[in-house]
Design a protein around this motif. Structure first.
Motif, short mmCIF file in Angstrom:
data_model
loop_
_atom_site.label_atom_id
_atom_site.label_comp_id
_atom_site.label_asym_id
_atom_site.label_seq_id
_atom_site.Cartn_x
_atom_site.Cartn_y
_atom_site.Cartn_z
N PHE A 1 -8.60 -19.16 7.50
CA PHE A 1 -8.54 -18.13 8.55
C PHE A 1 -8.07 -18.73 9.86
N ALA A 2 -8.74 -19.78 10.30
CA ALA A 2 -8.38 -20.37 11.60
C ALA A 2 -7.02 -21.09 11.54
N LYS A 3 -6.87 -22.01 10.60
CA LYS A 3 -5.66 -22.84 10.59
C LYS A 3 -4.46 -22.12 9.97
N GLU A 4 -4.64 -21.53 8.78
CA GLU A 4 -3.50 -20.95 8.07
C GLU A 4 -3.14 -19.57 8.62
N GLU A 5 -4.14 -18.71 8.81
CA GLU A 5 -3.86 -17.35 9.28
C GLU A 5 -3.57 -17.31 10.77
N LEU A 6 -4.46 -17.91 11.58
CA LEU A 6 -4.29 -17.84 13.04
C LEU A 6 -3.37 -18.92 13.59
N GLN A 7 -3.20 -20.00 12.83
CA GLN A 7 -2.35 -21.12 13.26
C GLN A 7 -2.85 -21.72 14.59
N VAL A 8 -4.17 -21.83 14.73
CA VAL A 8 -4.73 -22.38 15.96
C VAL A 8 -4.87 -23.89 15.83
N GLY A 9 -4.90 -24.56 16.96
CA GLY A 9 -5.12 -26.01 16.97
C GLY A 9 -6.58 -26.34 16.83
N GLU A 10 -6.88 -27.64 16.75
CA GLU A 10 -8.25 -28.09 16.52
C GLU A 10 -9.21 -27.70 17.64
N GLU A 11 -8.70 -27.36 18.81
CA GLU A 11 -9.59 -27.06 19.94
C GLU A 11 -10.43 -25.80 19.71
N TRP A 12 -10.05 -24.97 18.75
CA TRP A 12 -10.81 -23.74 18.51
C TRP A 12 -12.27 -24.04 18.18
N GLN A 13 -12.52 -25.15 17.51
CA GLN A 13 -13.89 -25.47 17.11
C GLN A 13 -14.78 -25.73 18.31
N GLN A 14 -14.23 -26.39 19.34
CA GLN A 14 -15.01 -26.61 20.56
C GLN A 14 -15.17 -25.31 21.35
N THR A 15 -14.10 -24.51 21.40
CA THR A 15 -14.14 -23.27 22.16
C THR A 15 -15.23 -22.34 21.68
N CYS A 16 -15.39 -22.23 20.37
CA CYS A 16 -16.36 -21.26 19.83
C CYS A 16 -17.67 -21.89 19.38
N ASP A 17 -17.84 -23.20 19.64
CA ASP A 17 -19.03 -23.92 19.19
C ASP A 17 -19.23 -23.75 17.68
N TRP A 18 -18.19 -24.08 16.94
CA TRP A 18 -18.22 -23.96 15.49
C TRP A 18 -19.34 -24.79 14.87
N SER A 19 -19.54 -25.99 15.36
CA SER A 19 -20.59 -26.85 14.78
C SER A 19 -21.97 -26.24 15.02
N GLY A 20 -22.16 -25.60 16.17
CA GLY A 20 -23.44 -24.95 16.44
C GLY A 20 -23.69 -23.78 15.50
N LEU A 21 -22.64 -23.00 15.24
CA LEU A 21 -22.77 -21.88 14.30
C LEU A 21 -23.10 -22.40 12.90
N CYS A 22 -22.37 -23.43 12.45
CA CYS A 22 -22.62 -23.98 11.12
C CYS A 22 -24.05 -24.46 10.98
N SER A 23 -24.54 -25.12 12.01
CA SER A 23 -25.91 -25.64 11.98
C SER A 23 -26.93 -24.51 11.94
N MET A 24 -26.70 -23.47 12.73
CA MET A 24 -27.65 -22.37 12.83
C MET A 24 -27.75 -21.59 11.51
N VAL A 25 -26.60 -21.27 10.90
CA VAL A 25 -26.66 -20.51 9.66
C VAL A 25 -27.20 -21.37 8.52
N SER A 26 -26.88 -22.64 8.52
CA SER A 26 -27.40 -23.53 7.46
C SER A 26 -28.92 -23.60 7.53
N GLN A 27 -29.45 -23.74 8.74
CA GLN A 27 -30.90 -23.82 8.89
C GLN A 27 -31.57 -22.55 8.40
N ALA A 28 -31.00 -21.38 8.75
CA ALA A 28 -31.59 -20.11 8.33
C ALA A 28 -31.57 -19.95 6.82
#
Length: 330
Positions: free
Chosen positions: A153-180
């Motif tokens: 979705f991010a890389k192939e569909e949206l063609q966004v650069g790596e900075e998207w993960q910092q912009t949206c706090d991707w690691s924080g989301l991954c951690s939160m859903v994994s914990q739940a």
């Protein structure tokens, strides 16, 4: 091997297996995998479903093993009539052509979903030792699925650069859903329990497409059903039904689950599933040429936005995705 060659080989296998002339195969459907389904007639006049499931991509042995185990637990699944695992050919009971999705309406949704939820409770009551060997929906598994969103979705569909993960706090989301997910009780999990994988056969709901079953969190199949990527219902009905599930499920649990805890599990488990689904829908398009699944993207995005808006920790992701989602509205 081409589809036509495989179809001819499937006819010959059916002819030899059931001692009939090579049958006429009528395409029933394909699906999001590489499987194809055909209806044909047996010698006694009954019909059955032949499945072309290429062994390089499909979990045929798992399907057969899980079907046998679930049937032994009196769970409603199609009977496997014959299988050639190496060739990737299966023959299963014909359950007709009525998917749950086709009959749902505002008038019958509550009743039919309660039947489906009761089936989840029954499935989750099965002991692991009585089922086929299955993977654990552990931290690595959860992250692999989330990575499908990042890659497709991010890389192939949206063609966004790596900075998207910092912009949206991707690691924080991954951690939160994994914990739940990981803090929930675990049970047998269908993993794709929704209106297109439930058949109505003689007024009974029957599970199909269960070869990807894992040992996973109790909220997963519930949210797969009630926040279906292909059909949406008012939140009032969803709330009523998930609380009905929790009430029925409580008999299997060692202690009660607070409603607020359950709601968090339901929301965040659904978020993990829907984020993965967005990646899969794009992968089906870009890699496999199956464009029809793009129709489910707007509704799936809406689920993601609803949940991320609700949790302060997910506001960065919500703000990043909101303008993107507008481009997918139909």
């Amino acid at each position: 091997m081409s589809n036509l060659v495989r179809e001819s080989a499937l006819q010959q296998w059916l002819s030899q297996t059931f001692d009939i002339v090579p049958p006429l195969l009528t395409m029933v459907s394909g699906d999001a995998s590489f499987r194809r389904y055909f209806r044909f007639q047996l010698a006694n006049g009954d019909t059955a479903i032949a499945v072309d499931a290429p062994p390089a991509t499909e979990k045929n042995q798992q399907f057969v093993d899980i079907a046998k185990a679930l049937s032994a637990q009196d769970l409603p699944v199609p009977k496997v009539l014959a299988a050639d695992i190496d060739a990737g050919f299966l023959c299963v009971e014909d359950l007709g052509s009525t998917m749950l999705e086709q009959v749902l309406s505002a008038d019958n949704a509550s009743e039919l979903y309660r039947q489906a939820l009761a089936l989840i409770v029954q499935l989750q009551g099965s002991k692991r030792k009585n089922l086929a060997v299955m993977e654990e929906f552990d931290q690595a598994f959860i992250q692999r699925e989330l990575d499908i969103f990042a890659d497709w979705f991010a890389k192939e569909e949206l063609q966004v650069g790596e900075e998207w993960q910092q912009t949206c706090d991707w690691s924080g989301l991954c951690s939160m859903v994994s914990q739940a997910i990981l803090e929930q009780p675990y049970a047998p999990m269908h993993r794709d329990f929704h209106s297109r994988n439930l058949m109505l056969n003689q007024q009974q709901i029957v599970m199909i497409d269960f070869q990807d079953m894992v040992w996973g969190p109790i909220a997963y199949d519930v949210v797969s059903l009630l926040r279906d990527c292909y059909i949406a219902w008012p939140e009032e009905l969803v709330d009523e039904l998930q609380q009905a599930f929790l009430s029925e499920k409580s008999a299997q649990l060692s202690g009660p689950i607070e409603l607020s805890t359950w709601q968090r599990w339901f929301d965040l488990t659904g978020l993990q599933r829907h984020i993965k689904a967005l990646g899969i829908f794009c992968r089906l398009d870009h890699r496999d040429g199956k464009t029809a699944y793009r129709e489910a993207i707007p509704q799936t995005l809406e689920y993601v936005l609803q949940v991320t808006k609700r949790y302060p920790e997910l506001q960065a992701f919500h703000q990043w995705l909101s303008p993107i989602a507008k481009g997918f509205k139909v």
